[in-house]
Design a protein around this motif. Structure first.
Motif, mmCIF file in Angstrom:
data_model
loop_
_atom_site.group_PDB
_atom_site.id
_atom_site.type_symbol
_atom_site.label_atom_id
_atom_site.label_comp_id
_atom_site.label_asym_id
_atom_site.label_seq_id
_atom_site.Cartn_x
_atom_site.Cartn_y
_atom_site.Cartn_z
ATOM 1 N N MET A 1 0.803 -1.261 -0.088
ATOM 2 C CA MET A 1 0.096 -0.108 0.036
ATOM 3 C C MET A 1 0.952 1.182 0.126
ATOM 4 O O MET A 1 1.965 1.272 0.652
ATOM 5 C CB MET A 1 -0.818 -0.168 1.179
ATOM 6 N N LEU A 2 0.494 2.454 -0.789
ATOM 7 C CA LEU A 2 1.223 3.428 -0.828
ATOM 8 C C LEU A 2 1.002 3.993 0.576
ATOM 9 O O LEU A 2 0.126 4.029 1.307
ATOM 10 C CB LEU A 2 0.954 4.364 -1.715
ATOM 11 N N VAL A 3 2.499 4.601 0.954
ATOM 12 C CA VAL A 3 2.419 5.610 2.331
ATOM 13 C C VAL A 3 1.488 6.561 2.401
ATOM 14 O O VAL A 3 0.959 6.766 3.375
ATOM 15 C CB VAL A 3 3.749 5.832 2.705
ATOM 16 N N THR A 4 1.146 7.419 1.195
ATOM 17 C CA THR A 4 -0.018 8.182 1.323
ATOM 18 C C THR A 4 -1.383 7.696 1.652
ATOM 19 O O THR A 4 -1.940 8.343 2.478
ATOM 20 C CB THR A 4 -0.061 8.889 -0.116
ATOM 21 N N ASN A 5 -1.729 6.348 1.199
ATOM 22 C CA ASN A 5 -2.789 5.797 1.699
ATOM 23 C C ASN A 5 -2.797 5.303 3.143
ATOM 24 O O ASN A 5 -3.739 5.780 4.098
ATOM 25 C CB ASN A 5 -3.267 4.588 1.210
ATOM 26 N N HIS A 6 -1.634 5.115 3.770
ATOM 27 C CA HIS A 6 -1.632 5.001 5.085
ATOM 28 C C HIS A 6 -1.420 6.106 5.796
ATOM 29 O O HIS A 6 -2.261 6.086 7.019
ATOM 30 C CB HIS A 6 -0.189 4.334 5.538
ATOM 31 N N VAL A 7 -1.202 7.243 5.517
ATOM 32 C CA VAL A 7 -1.266 8.596 6.302
ATOM 33 C C VAL A 7 -2.635 8.876 6.333
ATOM 34 O O VAL A 7 -3.087 9.448 7.247
ATOM 35 C CB VAL A 7 -0.413 9.716 5.399
ATOM 36 N N LEU A 8 -3.353 8.800 4.934
ATOM 37 C CA LEU A 8 -4.824 9.246 4.968
ATOM 38 C C LEU A 8 -5.647 8.307 5.982
ATOM 39 O O LEU A 8 -6.458 8.751 6.623
ATOM 40 C CB LEU A 8 -5.495 9.327 3.542
ATOM 41 N N SER A 9 -5.336 7.148 5.941
ATOM 42 C CA SER A 9 -5.988 6.271 6.712
ATOM 43 C C SER A 9 -5.761 6.637 8.375
ATOM 44 O O SER A 9 -6.695 6.485 9.281
ATOM 45 C CB SER A 9 -5.786 4.725 6.655
ATOM 46 N N SER A 132 -7.659 0.801 -9.584
ATOM 47 C CA SER A 132 -8.744 0.068 -8.952
ATOM 48 C C SER A 132 -8.581 -0.073 -7.223
ATOM 49 O O SER A 132 -9.627 -0.038 -6.809
ATOM 50 C CB SER A 132 -8.757 -1.422 -9.223
ATOM 51 N N HIS A 133 -7.471 -0.188 -6.726
ATOM 52 C CA HIS A 133 -7.208 -0.063 -5.251
ATOM 53 C C HIS A 133 -6.528 1.165 -4.567
ATOM 54 O O HIS A 133 -7.075 1.475 -3.793
ATOM 55 C CB HIS A 133 -6.098 -1.303 -5.055
ATOM 56 N N GLU A 134 -5.270 1.650 -5.302
ATOM 57 C CA GLU A 134 -4.658 2.595 -4.526
ATOM 58 C C GLU A 134 -5.367 3.903 -4.454
ATOM 59 O O GLU A 134 -5.750 4.470 -3.572
ATOM 60 C CB GLU A 134 -3.126 2.677 -5.144
ATOM 61 N N LEU A 135 -5.890 4.465 -5.730
ATOM 62 C CA LEU A 135 -6.673 5.597 -6.133
ATOM 63 C C LEU A 135 -8.151 5.711 -5.574
ATOM 64 O O LEU A 135 -8.277 6.681 -4.761
ATOM 65 C CB LEU A 135 -6.533 6.121 -7.431
ATOM 66 N N VAL A 136 -8.640 4.509 -5.572
ATOM 67 C CA VAL A 136 -9.881 4.274 -4.776
ATOM 68 C C VAL A 136 -9.906 4.443 -3.324
ATOM 69 O O VAL A 136 -10.660 5.190 -2.528
ATOM 70 C CB VAL A 136 -10.768 2.866 -5.072
ATOM 71 N N ALA A 137 -8.857 3.616 -2.886
ATOM 72 C CA ALA A 137 -8.690 3.900 -1.170
ATOM 73 C C ALA A 137 -8.311 5.192 -0.935
ATOM 74 O O ALA A 137 -8.560 5.900 0.182
ATOM 75 C CB ALA A 137 -7.310 2.957 -0.955
ATOM 76 N N THR A 139 -9.031 8.028 -2.219
ATOM 77 C CA THR A 139 -10.225 8.992 -2.300
ATOM 78 C C THR A 139 -11.047 8.649 -1.295
ATOM 79 O O THR A 139 -11.691 9.561 -0.493
ATOM 80 C CB THR A 139 -10.931 8.642 -3.756
ATOM 81 N N GLY A 140 -11.411 7.298 -1.214
ATOM 82 C CA GLY A 140 -12.024 7.137 -0.036
ATOM 83 C C GLY A 140 -11.552 7.619 1.542
ATOM 84 O O GLY A 140 -12.156 8.099 2.399
ATOM 85 N N PHE A 141 -10.295 7.499 1.568
ATOM 86 C CA PHE A 141 -9.427 7.721 3.070
ATOM 87 C C PHE A 141 -9.851 9.366 3.423
ATOM 88 O O PHE A 141 -9.964 9.762 4.089
ATOM 89 C CB PHE A 141 -8.193 7.359 3.184
#
Length: 156
Positions: A1-9, A132-137, A139-141
């Motif tokens: 998972m990209l660290v950006t998604n970890h940060v947003l979560s 399908s996974h990283e950009l969707v995540a 956006t949701g986060f």
């Protein structure tokens, strides 16, 4: 998972929990939970990984700054605790990936071998999952964090 998604979560966690130390701990745990889900990865080469990692790291830092600024703009009552919770949630969620820049820059491992083996073993990466996974995540986060911060700020 990209660290950006970890940060947003982590921002979502901090805004939802509103308690700094639990937000940090849950942020760390969330990192491993997210890494075990299907996500984008499988690098062609080390240089490809580095291009993605540098861009993602800078995007993650920018996200931390943007989210922190948004929290600082909430009404004063209860803002200090909200800021601390959101910042520590983001920091905790990103912390396990600090081993990568530490290894590249300082040639040092931050975590014990058992942690590194576990972290590597749980990854579910594939090269076709960026949109399908990283950009969707992401956006949701981001939308969830914004909604929670706005709601928490209004309720404070």
């Amino acid at each position: 998972m990209l660290v950006t998604n970890h940060v947003l979560s982590g921002a979502v966690i901090g805004a939802a929990v509103r308690r700094p130390l639990p937000a940090f701990a849950i942020g760390v745990a969330s990192h491993f939970a997210l890494d075990s889900l299907p996500h984008w990865g499988e690098w062609e080469s080390e240089s490809h990984f580095l291009r993605v990692a540098v861009a993602d790291g800078l995007t993650g830092l920018a996200a931390m700054g943007i989210v922190t600024r948004a929290v600082l703009r909430t009404p004063a009552a209860g803002r200090t605790k909200l800021v601390a919770s959101v910042v520590l949630g983001m920091a905790g969620a990103a912390l396990p990936d600090l081993d990568k820049p530490a290894h590249i820059i300082f040639k040092r491992k931050l975590w014990p071998d058992a942690v590194n083996r576990f972290h590597s073993r749980i990854q579910d990466e594939a090269p076709h999952r960026f949109v399908s996974h990283e950009l969707v995540a992401a956006t949701g986060f981001a939308l969830s964090a914004a909604a929670l911060i706005k709601r928490r700020g209004v309720r404070a």
